[in-house]
Design an enzyme around this catalytic site. Sequence first.
Site, short mmCIF file in Angstrom:
data_model
loop_
_atom_site.label_atom_id
_atom_site.label_comp_id
_atom_site.label_asym_id
_atom_site.label_seq_id
_atom_site.Cartn_x
_atom_site.Cartn_y
_atom_site.Cartn_z
N GLY A 501 0.82 -1.22 0.00
CA GLY A 501 0.00 0.00 0.00
C GLY A 501 0.84 1.25 0.00
O GLY A 501 0.31 2.37 0.00
N LEU A 662 11.10 10.05 -4.46
CA LEU A 662 10.88 9.45 -5.78
C LEU A 662 9.48 9.69 -6.32
O LEU A 662 9.26 9.69 -7.53
CB LEU A 662 11.17 7.94 -5.73
CG LEU A 662 12.61 7.59 -5.32
CD1 LEU A 662 12.78 6.09 -5.18
CD2 LEU A 662 13.61 8.15 -6.32
N ASN A 663 8.52 9.86 -5.42
CA ASN A 663 7.14 10.13 -5.83
C ASN A 663 6.54 11.03 -4.75
O ASN A 663 6.32 10.59 -3.61
CB ASN A 663 6.36 8.81 -5.97
CG ASN A 663 4.90 9.04 -6.37
OD1 ASN A 663 4.25 9.99 -5.94
ND2 ASN A 663 4.38 8.14 -7.19
N THR A 666 3.06 9.54 -3.17
CA THR A 666 3.11 8.36 -2.29
C THR A 666 4.02 8.63 -1.10
O THR A 666 3.78 8.12 0.00
CB THR A 666 3.58 7.11 -3.07
OG1 THR A 666 4.82 7.39 -3.71
CG2 THR A 666 2.57 6.70 -4.11
N GLU A 736 9.42 4.32 7.65
CA GLU A 736 9.35 4.27 9.11
C GLU A 736 9.70 5.58 9.80
O GLU A 736 9.30 5.82 10.94
CB GLU A 736 10.26 3.13 9.62
CG GLU A 736 9.61 1.81 9.26
CD GLU A 736 10.50 0.61 9.42
OE1 GLU A 736 10.44 -0.02 10.48
OE2 GLU A 736 11.24 0.28 8.49
#
Length: 769
Positions: A501, A662-663, A666, A736
């Site tokens: 997810g 990287l995104n 997300t 995390e």
Amino acid sequence: MSILKDLGQKAMQLAIQAAPETWLPGGRPDPLAAKHGLIGAPVSRLDGALKVAGQARFAAEVALPGLLHAALLCSTIARGRIASLDTTAAEAAPGVALVMTHRNAPRMNPPALFGTSPNAAGPTDLPIMQDDTVHWNGQPVAVVLAQTREQADHAARLIAVTYDQADAITSFEAAKAHAHAPPSLMGEPSLLEIGNAEAALAAAPVQVDATYVTPRHNHNAIELHAATVMWEGDTLTIHDASQLVVATAETVADVFGLKHDQVRVLSPYVGGGFGGKCLWDHQILAAAASRLAGRPVRMVLTREDVYRLVGGRTNTEQRVALGARPDGTLAALIHTGVAAVTAHNDCPEQFSFPARHLYAADSFKVGQQVAEMDMLANTFMRAPGESVGTFALESALDELAEKLGMCPVALRRTLEPERDPTTGHAFSSRHLVEAYALGAERFGWAERSAIPGSRREGEWLLGMGCATGTYPYYRMPGAAARITLHADGSAVVAAAAHEMGMGTATVHAQVAAERLGLPLDAVRFDYGDTRLPPSPVAGGSSQTASVGAAVLAAHGALMAELAKLIGNDSALAGLSADALEARDGGLAAREDPARFETYASILGRAGRTELSAQADAPPPLETQKWSMHSTSAIFCAVKVSAITGEVRVTRLLGAFDCGRILNAKTAASQFRGGMIMGLGLALTEETLFDERTGRIMNASLADYHVPVQLDVPAIEVLWTDRPDPHAPMGARGIGEIGITGVGAAVANAVYNATGKRIRTLPITLDKLL
Ligand code: MOS
């Protein structure tokens, strides 16, 4: 043996420190670290539409012919033996196909404990349903298989079982009397001393010396743990919800005495992992019962089963002592304490790790002990160690700032080290001070009153707090990837990998597309299957680096193959792989971008329909050369009712330094999700044991409180976005770090609002009245 291993490791570390950077993985920055385009773009999750439409099939939804449904009966004592077990009524109940207990379960080897070999995945090394011994309250003692789940549940209640109870240690207080140093803390020494920290503390003009306590926590991923299993002869297929498919397959194979390739684990969709979606007893019990029944089996844990069978974060008691000079510099940094574990697992909740890498000090005493309890094995739970360790350390920093009369942000700036303070290694990339500056500015930190309890609106006391978050960069060994280019100019990237997810499927498609110079829709990322090139655990916030390094290696191998195919008739004739770069669906000469040929053309001329290359990632030696950590500055505003003690978090902001993002979409979700879990840690979450029986008392979402919509304010996230020159794609982990620092930021804000320092989590209203 272990001394030899330690010496070997030491020699290896010295060699790596002495080696030229360019010999090491990460020694030359990944070209993607600086590339824009798809990298960093806020691409929506590629699997999102399937999930919204209900077309993503999770482990509990796989349909198989002749499927039986499993229900569990779990022990109600913490330690002892099964004295009597009568399954006749259950066996006679409607729809029941089989009742499995230790008496008729197939003989199985105990699983190899996680960490004891590269692909060991056992949560403990206890045998599973092989004898009448009970090791924890909640241990499965029977599995019922029936035509429907309802029939299985009903029959499980008809099993009569009695126990011979043995003495058990069921409270952390009792366990602490037997605390001892573990052999190591995840390969690091369990106690690290530099100088004489106790003496330096005693001599320091300003001192903080306090004890912080954190409770046990349980995993509550939305998706319940589930396995749908099927045997075909001696071949076992497990449809699992998993963040470590390869290790699960190999461990289960060993349990049943099979060859590793006789077990296949598929896990294309996982509804949240957080460290909890690993191998537990239920996959093995499902496979054992299925073998016995000769039919496929679906085992879906109930929410209560998840509490009984799936471990969580463990209790800790931590001492943080800081000896400072009036200017804030530290003469001594002490962080010690004890964490609860069991005799059969190895998960010491390394809360003392942040103190090894965050702040400059003249002397250090950092380490911890473990204390065994008779309970369900504890395990990884989002930032194990760092989440609760930063609560203690960062609360103590706040206490010190107040004693010094210093701004907490300024104190952290003062303590910023030049190099890693305990290893002496250079940081690969560290911009924590910048993160604090960005965060403080955006948050409006300047409005904070330095005097606790001095701001009030009606019944509400207002406060602000901040804290540092930190989490190591890990890259796990054992990753491989395969890239297949097709003559139509599309590509498939394959790795066993896990999508829980967090955006794995999307981010690796982005990375591969950018690396290959292809549009995103020309790239497919296949994952979630042990038949694909192996991936290590999606844990320790490491998967993007682990898989990314393998894709980088596979791309290098593919470029070498392409260079061989080019031939004399190409615009690229005579160029080696090093002289080529990918763009616009093909390759161009680095020195002369006008020399270009598409992949389709290169493959077509060579008469190839596809070209495939697979490679292993190099071993993660970069972590031995550089001190590599993600860091963050967390800012929090609270209001605390002067009448009820109720705490409401009104604002939460995280400024992250995690290398390249990287995104953007997300990543922001990852940060927010971690921070929300941090609110749970700060304010609501606590697993409660009945100390008479060792039974978890609040084994439901009604009784164990995770933050809900109304507990969560608007969360702002920002990042430095400074590529780490020594990580693949320039990116360190982001999964995390979000939870770390939040506990202390909330506690520090509560102190600022009320003048009450809460050192025991969660910060519930009773502690504030
Ligand atoms: Mo994370 S607790 O290593 O899934």
